[in-house]
Design a protein around this motif. Structure first.
Motif, PDB file in Angstrom:
ATOM      1  N   ASP A 105      45.758  13.928  37.688  1.00 48.68           N
ATOM      2  CA  ASP A 105      46.531  13.301  36.613  1.00 48.68           C
ATOM      3  C   ASP A 105      46.802  11.828  36.916  1.00 48.68           C
ATOM      4  OD1 ASP A 105      46.628  15.767  35.349  1.00 48.68           O
ATOM      5  OD2 ASP A 105      48.668  16.231  36.015  1.00 48.68           O
ATOM      6  N   ALA A 106      47.170  11.542  38.170  1.00 45.41           N
ATOM      7  CA  ALA A 106      47.454  10.157  38.556  1.00 45.41           C
ATOM      8  C   ALA A 106      46.192   9.304  38.480  1.00 45.41           C
ATOM      9  CB  ALA A 106      48.034  10.112  39.973  1.00 45.41           C
ATOM     10  N   LEU A 107      45.059   9.863  38.879  1.00 41.87           N
ATOM     11  CA  LEU A 107      43.800   9.127  38.812  1.00 41.87           C
ATOM     12  C   LEU A 107      43.415   8.814  37.371  1.00 41.87           C
ATOM     13  CD1 LEU A 107      41.807  11.116  41.532  1.00 41.87           C
ATOM     14  CD2 LEU A 107      42.408   8.684  41.650  1.00 41.87           C
ATOM     15  N   VAL A 108      43.660   9.756  36.457  1.00 41.00           N
ATOM     16  CA  VAL A 108      43.360   9.517  35.041  1.00 41.00           C
ATOM     17  C   VAL A 108      44.216   8.366  34.508  1.00 41.00           C
ATOM     18  CG1 VAL A 108      43.631  10.487  32.716  1.00 41.00           C
ATOM     19  CG2 VAL A 108      42.499  11.811  34.502  1.00 41.00           C
ATOM     20  N   GLN A 109      45.511   8.399  34.812  1.00 45.39           N
ATOM     21  CA  GLN A 109      46.390   7.318  34.356  1.00 45.39           C
ATOM     22  C   GLN A 109      45.944   5.974  34.924  1.00 45.39           C
ATOM     23  OE1 GLN A 109      50.685   8.273  34.822  1.00 45.39           O
ATOM     24  NE2 GLN A 109      50.017  10.364  35.146  1.00 45.39           N
ATOM     25  N   HIS A 110      45.605   5.969  36.212  1.00 43.73           N
ATOM     26  CA  HIS A 110      45.162   4.732  36.871  1.00 43.73           C
ATOM     27  C   HIS A 110      43.861   4.241  36.248  1.00 43.73           C
ATOM     28  CE1 HIS A 110      44.614   2.557  41.015  1.00 43.73           C
ATOM     29  NE2 HIS A 110      44.680   1.724  40.000  1.00 43.73           N
ATOM     30  N   ALA A 111      42.933   5.166  35.993  1.00 45.52           N
ATOM     31  CA  ALA A 111      41.651   4.803  35.402  1.00 45.52           C
ATOM     32  C   ALA A 111      41.829   4.179  34.025  1.00 45.52           C
ATOM     33  CB  ALA A 111      40.757   6.045  35.301  1.00 45.52           C
ATOM     34  N   ALA A 112      42.711   4.769  33.216  1.00 45.50           N
ATOM     35  CA  ALA A 112      42.938   4.237  31.871  1.00 45.50           C
ATOM     36  C   ALA A 112      43.503   2.824  31.932  1.00 45.50           C
ATOM     37  CB  ALA A 112      43.877   5.155  31.099  1.00 45.50           C
ATOM     38  N   LEU A 113      44.435   2.579  32.858  1.00 45.96           N
ATOM     39  CA  LEU A 113      45.001   1.239  33.002  1.00 45.96           C
ATOM     40  C   LEU A 113      43.926   0.241  33.429  1.00 45.96           C
ATOM     41  CD1 LEU A 113      48.400   2.066  34.752  1.00 45.96           C
ATOM     42  CD2 LEU A 113      48.110   1.121  32.459  1.00 45.96           C
ATOM     43  N   GLU A 144      54.864   5.482  35.109  1.00 46.05           N
ATOM     44  CA  GLU A 144      55.028   5.696  33.664  1.00 46.05           C
ATOM     45  C   GLU A 144      56.077   4.750  33.095  1.00 46.05           C
ATOM     46  OE1 GLU A 144      55.623   9.709  32.418  1.00 46.05           O
ATOM     47  OE2 GLU A 144      54.122  10.511  33.808  1.00 46.05           O
ATOM     48  N   VAL A 145      57.161   4.556  33.839  1.00 49.26           N
ATOM     49  CA  VAL A 145      58.216   3.637  33.409  1.00 49.26           C
ATOM     50  C   VAL A 145      57.697   2.198  33.446  1.00 49.26           C
ATOM     51  CG1 VAL A 145      60.475   2.705  34.031  1.00 49.26           C
ATOM     52  CG2 VAL A 145      60.083   5.174  34.124  1.00 49.26           C
ATOM     53  N   ALA A 146      57.044   1.836  34.548  1.00 45.71           N
ATOM     54  CA  ALA A 146      56.574   0.457  34.728  1.00 45.71           C
ATOM     55  C   ALA A 146      55.518   0.073  33.704  1.00 45.71           C
ATOM     56  CB  ALA A 146      56.022   0.281  36.142  1.00 45.71           C
ATOM     57  N   ALA A 147      54.732   1.031  33.253  1.00 51.07           N
ATOM     58  CA  ALA A 147      53.627   0.729  32.340  1.00 51.07           C
ATOM     59  C   ALA A 147      54.106   0.094  31.045  1.00 51.07           C
ATOM     60  CB  ALA A 147      52.842   2.003  32.034  1.00 51.07           C
ATOM     61  N   ARG A 148      55.368   0.341  30.665  1.00 51.98           N
ATOM     62  CA  ARG A 148      55.878  -0.234  29.419  1.00 51.98           C
ATOM     63  C   ARG A 148      56.066  -1.743  29.514  1.00 51.98           C
ATOM     64  NH1 ARG A 148      58.235   5.052  28.580  1.00 51.98           N
ATOM     65  NH2 ARG A 148      59.956   4.777  30.026  1.00 51.98           N
ATOM     66  N   SER A 149      56.281  -2.256  30.709  1.00 52.99           N
ATOM     67  CA  SER A 149      56.520  -3.694  30.858  1.00 52.99           C
ATOM     68  C   SER A 149      55.498  -4.383  31.749  1.00 52.99           C
ATOM     69  CB  SER A 149      57.924  -3.939  31.430  1.00 52.99           C
ATOM     70  OG  SER A 149      58.074  -3.286  32.684  1.00 52.99           O
ATOM     71  N   SER A 150      54.910  -3.644  32.689  1.00 55.36           N
ATOM     72  CA  SER A 150      53.973  -4.260  33.635  1.00 55.36           C
ATOM     73  C   SER A 150      52.857  -3.276  33.990  1.00 55.36           C
ATOM     74  CB  SER A 150      54.700  -4.708  34.902  1.00 55.36           C
ATOM     75  OG  SER A 150      53.787  -5.204  35.859  1.00 55.36           O
ATOM     76  N   PRO A 151      51.782  -3.247  33.210  1.00 51.80           N
ATOM     77  CA  PRO A 151      50.662  -2.361  33.548  1.00 51.80           C
ATOM     78  C   PRO A 151      50.093  -2.614  34.944  1.00 51.80           C
ATOM     79  CG  PRO A 151      50.439  -3.180  31.307  1.00 51.80           C
ATOM     80  CD  PRO A 151      51.573  -3.945  31.934  1.00 51.80           C
ATOM     81  N   ALA A 152      50.143  -3.864  35.399  1.00 52.34           N
ATOM     82  CA  ALA A 152      49.615  -4.173  36.735  1.00 52.34           C
ATOM     83  C   ALA A 152      50.453  -3.472  37.807  1.00 52.34           C
ATOM     84  CB  ALA A 152      49.608  -5.676  36.965  1.00 52.34           C
ATOM     85  N   GLN A 153      51.776  -3.511  37.661  1.00 54.76           N
ATOM     86  CA  GLN A 153      52.631  -2.806  38.623  1.00 54.76           C
ATOM     87  C   GLN A 153      52.392  -1.311  38.551  1.00 54.76           C
ATOM     88  OE1 GLN A 153      56.838  -2.669  37.850  1.00 54.76           O
ATOM     89  NE2 GLN A 153      57.377  -2.243  39.980  1.00 54.76           N
TER      90      GLN A 153
END
Length: 419
Positions: free
Chosen positions: A179-187, A140-149
């Protein structure tokens, strides 16, 4: 190994536990500081054991490792929360970046420490689950600067959840995996990897189903919370769907789950706010598909069944105010498309009032959400003929760096606003 050394270990361990317990009763910066103090004491105890000066029982050593990892994780989350709640004058991009960097470092260490918690040479099941939770928080923190990470971290979280489930099935672990799979899928979908995103969404829905199958409210399981999370997963899936018909079907299922949750949580506004969000998205999808009548009906249901009901429980809810404002924006667009200028003007005025009400409590939102609210408020001000006020809001967002001049120039809602 001396008795004095063992006594020193136990004293440090007890002090760390007391600090951790105090931290868990605090929030924000106070919680972060107390967790940091607890980590220092746990590390002292662990270093003493590693030096050979103390030989604590294996269970105590593992508990010290686990608790240290837990404090690192909770300290990171408290750091992010404290930053998000800063007043407007202090909440800047630089402040968010600094908090994110600090949290990422703590979560990195937390993950490494959880991985050291062993049982007969294997990772302990509860440590695997908590390690996955820490990886999800880090994502969640990394997504703000690096969606790939962030995607990589969520992939690691999924692996840890699955490893734990192979050894011990648990409803909450299945739900967390979903929940983690949903976040990963959206990215993945946002990165143009639709096929992988679709596969992950499918796995997530199966995981929610399995979590429900293992849950029983009579045994104290959080069935309503699971239903809310499932509905949010369906909402995210619908937002990424390319077919409006599929999106509406997913949203109908999400609404059904939320109504079930409302039956459990009659005194909570959480499922009602989520229901408002689902019905709002349903209205937007129908409007995109050209079904104006269906869109209008769904938007009205978002108001009556969702946000207004939430306000009956919490009259000052900023989230409900935002939801009502978002609905009013869509109603304004529908009215304008139908050639009803009077209804459109009324809806724009209602939206402006809703955003203004929500912004009376800015600390309820993080920097990204605050900026989005202010931007939307500026659009409503412009549509209400208050261009100079809209310009003032936009100038503050431009100075903050959360909005670009190109964004403003391309937005039809802001045409004619002098900057």
């Amino acid at each position: 190994m001396s008795a004095a050394g063992r006594a020193s270990f136990q004293a440090l361990f007890k002090t760390a536990e007391q600090l951790q317990q105090r931290a868990e009763r605090k929030r924000g910066a106070q919680a972060a500081e107390l967790h940091s103090q607890a980590v220092a004491k746990y590390k002292e105890a662990l270093a003493l054991a590693a030096s050979g000066a103390a030989a604590p029982p294996a269970d105590d050593f593992a508990s010290a490792l686990f608790n240290c990892a837990e404090c690192l994780q909770e300290g990171a989350e408290a750091t992010v929360a404290a930053c998000a709640a800063l007043p407007d004058g202090q909440l800047t991009l630089a402040a968010v970046q600094a908090a994110d960097a600090q949290a990422a470092a703590l979560l990195d260490e937390s993950v490494a420490t959880y991985r050291r918690v062993l049982d007969n040479g294997q990772p302990r099941v509860d440590a695997l689950v908590c390690c996955a939770n820490a990886l999800s928080s880090w994502a969640e923190v990394a997504a703000r600067s690096s969606p790939a990470q962030a995607a990589q971290l969520l992939g690691q979280a999924g692996e840890a959840y699955r490893a734990a489930l192979q050894r011990e099935e648990d409803a909450l672990t299945w739900s967390n995996l979903a929940d983690a799979l949903v976040q990963h899928a959206a990215l993945c979908c946002e990165a143009g990897q639709g096929e992988q995103g679709g596969r992950l969404f499918g796995e997530a829905m199966q995981a929610y189903q399995r979590a429900c199958g293992l849950s029983d409210a009579a045994d104290g399981d959080d069935v309503p919370g699971l239903l809310i999370n499932w509905s949010r997963g369906l909402l995210t899936m619908a937002q990424q769907a390319q077919d409006p018909t599929l999106a509406v079907r997913l949203l109908d299922e999400a609404a059904q789950r939320l109504r079930q949750s409302c039956d459990f949580l009659r005194g909570s506004d959480e499922p009602l706010l989520a229901l408002g969000d689902v019905l709002l998205e349903r209205g937007e999808q129908l409007a995109t598909a050209g079904d104006a009548a269906g869109a209008a009906a769904s938007l009205q249901r978002a108001v009556e069944e969702g946000y207004r009901q939430a306000q009956r429980i919490s009259a000052s809810s900023p989230e409900a105010a935002v939801g009502l404002a978002d609905v009013a924006v869509q109603q304004a667009r529908l009215a304008a498309a139908a050639g009803d200028a009077g209804a459109a003007a009324q809806a724009w005025a209602a939206a402006e009032a809703g955003y203004a009400a929500a912004l009376q409590q800015p600390e309820a939102f993080d920097l990204e959400a605050r900026s989005a609210l202010r931007y939307n408020h500026a659009c409503c001000l412009a549509r209400c003929g208050r261009a100079s006020e809209a310009a003032g809001v936009l100038r503050s967002l431009l100075a903050l760096g959360t909005v670009s001049a190109a964004d403003v120039a391309a937005d039809a809602d802001l045409a004619g606003v002098p900057l």
